[in-house]
Enzyme design. Structure first.
Site, PDB file in Angstrom:
ATOM      1  N   HIS A 172      46.170-145.977 -39.250  1.00 43.24           N
ATOM      2  CA  HIS A 172      46.060-147.264 -39.939  1.00 43.24           C
ATOM      3  C   HIS A 172      45.231-147.158 -41.220  1.00 43.24           C
ATOM      4  CE1 HIS A 172      46.222-151.526 -40.510  1.00 43.24           C
ATOM      5  NE2 HIS A 172      44.905-151.617 -40.525  1.00 43.24           N
ATOM      6  N   ASP A 203      48.277-153.220 -37.106  1.00 43.19           N
ATOM      7  CA  ASP A 203      48.075-154.590 -37.591  1.00 43.19           C
ATOM      8  C   ASP A 203      49.343-155.418 -37.436  1.00 43.19           C
ATOM      9  OD1 ASP A 203      45.442-154.088 -38.089  1.00 43.19           O
ATOM     10  OD2 ASP A 203      45.493-154.619 -40.212  1.00 43.19           O
ATOM     11  N   ASN A 249      43.104-152.015 -36.941  1.00 38.15           N
ATOM     12  CA  ASN A 249      41.800-152.645 -36.715  1.00 38.15           C
ATOM     13  C   ASN A 249      41.935-154.056 -36.152  1.00 38.15           C
ATOM     14  OD1 ASN A 249      42.749-153.161 -39.527  1.00 38.15           O
ATOM     15  ND2 ASN A 249      40.880-154.385 -39.689  1.00 38.15           N
ATOM     16  N   HIS A 250      43.003-154.783 -36.485  1.00 38.23           N
ATOM     17  CA  HIS A 250      43.130-156.149 -35.997  1.00 38.23           C
ATOM     18  C   HIS A 250      43.472-156.199 -34.510  1.00 38.23           C
ATOM     19  CE1 HIS A 250      42.579-158.773 -39.540  1.00 38.23           C
ATOM     20  NE2 HIS A 250      42.763-157.617 -40.173  1.00 38.23           N
ATOM     21  N   ASP A 278      51.596-152.821 -42.415  1.00 35.22           N
ATOM     22  CA  ASP A 278      51.039-153.967 -41.715  1.00 35.22           C
ATOM     23  C   ASP A 278      52.035-155.122 -41.640  1.00 35.22           C
ATOM     24  OD1 ASP A 278      49.091-152.169 -42.673  1.00 35.22           O
ATOM     25  OD2 ASP A 278      47.527-153.680 -42.558  1.00 35.22           O
ATOM     26  N   HIS A 323      51.223-158.292 -39.647  1.00 39.07           N
ATOM     27  CA  HIS A 323      50.385-159.494 -39.620  1.00 39.07           C
ATOM     28  C   HIS A 323      51.131-160.777 -39.256  1.00 39.07           C
ATOM     29  CE1 HIS A 323      46.532-157.866 -40.540  1.00 39.07           C
ATOM     30  NE2 HIS A 323      46.949-157.262 -41.642  1.00 39.07           N
TER      31      HIS A 323
END
Length: 291
Positions: free
Chosen positions: A169, A63, A98-99, A27, A29
């Site tokens: 993920h 993500d 998921n993001h 991830d 982010h």
């Protein structure tokens, strides 16, 4: 490696042949500096931010969005590396997490103040969300199904299989396998804005145990966990699974006799984790760590 059953035929689109060297990155982010550090640790990004990985295959397990201010820079960097890697005989495979789907569905709970303005000025006509907060109107238009950035996300998959390794993920449970290819296709159609009634696809991909959300193989191994992993791997016809999504405070680690590798180490500044990536060379799997 388990025998591939007929249910995995629908996954042909996400399969590619084994590579001499594979690197997996967790991830990101919204932290473009952490993204660059991970890519340079992997040996695939030069000082001018261009691909230097030759025939290496890199898989980023989703993500890229939320929790940081530089999401657009990450998306644009990875998109350029996709092209450059392909020209060099390698690959930069970027998955949706998921993001990414949350943003497509208008869930902006984890957008930072800086990130709120990362997509200002986007125009998406009929897909614009009038109910979005003023500071999020550009972002909402960009990621709404059919919007310009949602269509870019639709070019990516929710799962990748390279040789005998599957990447996702959250995780792939045995019950996911028969319909995984169809779910991948439906999610891409959702992002393109092509579903007249997206409710079933939204419910399937946002389920807490869906491939982008489940943590079954990322936490302490409960009784039966490794047996379930084995059935999923057999259904996919692979030897191991690589997952992100769940921060591993101890760094990259393996479970179930190294049949699952957990690679989300909290690279981004939001978490303050170390810079680590996974390297696969044939049957050898190891962790690369920054000093």
């Amino acid at each position: 490696m388990g025998a591939r059953d007929s249910s995995s035929d629908a996954l042909a689109e996400v399969r590619r042949a084994a590579a001499d060297r594979i690197v997996a990155i967790g991830d990101l982010h919204g932290d473009v500096d952490a993204t660059r550090r991970a890519l340079r640790l992997a040996g695939v990004l030069d000082a001018a931010d261009h691909w230097s990985g030759g025939t290496t295959v890199v898989v980023q397990t989703g993500d890229q969005l939320d929790r940081g201010d530089h999401e657009r820079e990450i998306l644009e960097l990875l998109a350029r590396l996709e092209d450059e890697a392909a020209r060099a005989g390698g690959a930069m495979i970027v998955l949706n997490g998921n993001h990414e789907i949350m943003n497509a569905l208008g869930d902006f709970r984890y957008v930072t103040e800086g990130g709120a303005h990362d997509f200002d000025g986007e125009v998406a006509g009929a897909v614009a969300r009038a109910d979005a907060a003023p500071e999020l109107r550009g972002r909402a238009a960009a990621f709404a199904p059919g919007g310009p950035w949602a269509r870019r996300l639709a070019q990516r998959h929710i799962v990748a299989i390279v040789g005998d390794t599957a990447f996702v993920h959250g995780g792939i449970l045995p019950e996911h396998v028969p319909a995984l290819g169809r779910l991948d296709q439906d999610v891409r159609a959702l992002l393109r804005g092509e579903l007249a009634d997206p409710s079933a696809t939204v419910a399937a991909i946002m389920d807490p145990e869906a491939p982008l959300w489940t943590r079954e193989f990322s936490l302490a191994e409960a009784p039966g966990t490794c047996e379930r992993l084995g059935r999923a791997l057999q259904g996919l016809g692979v030897a191991r699974l690589v997952v992100g999504h769940t921060v591993q405070k101890q760094g990259i680690n393996a479970g179930c006799n190294e049949r699952v590798w957990r690679i989300d180490v909290g690279l981004a500044a939001h978490y303050g984790g170390p810079t680590e990536v996974l390297e696969i060379r044939g049957a050898s799997v190891s962790t690369l760590r920054s000093p």
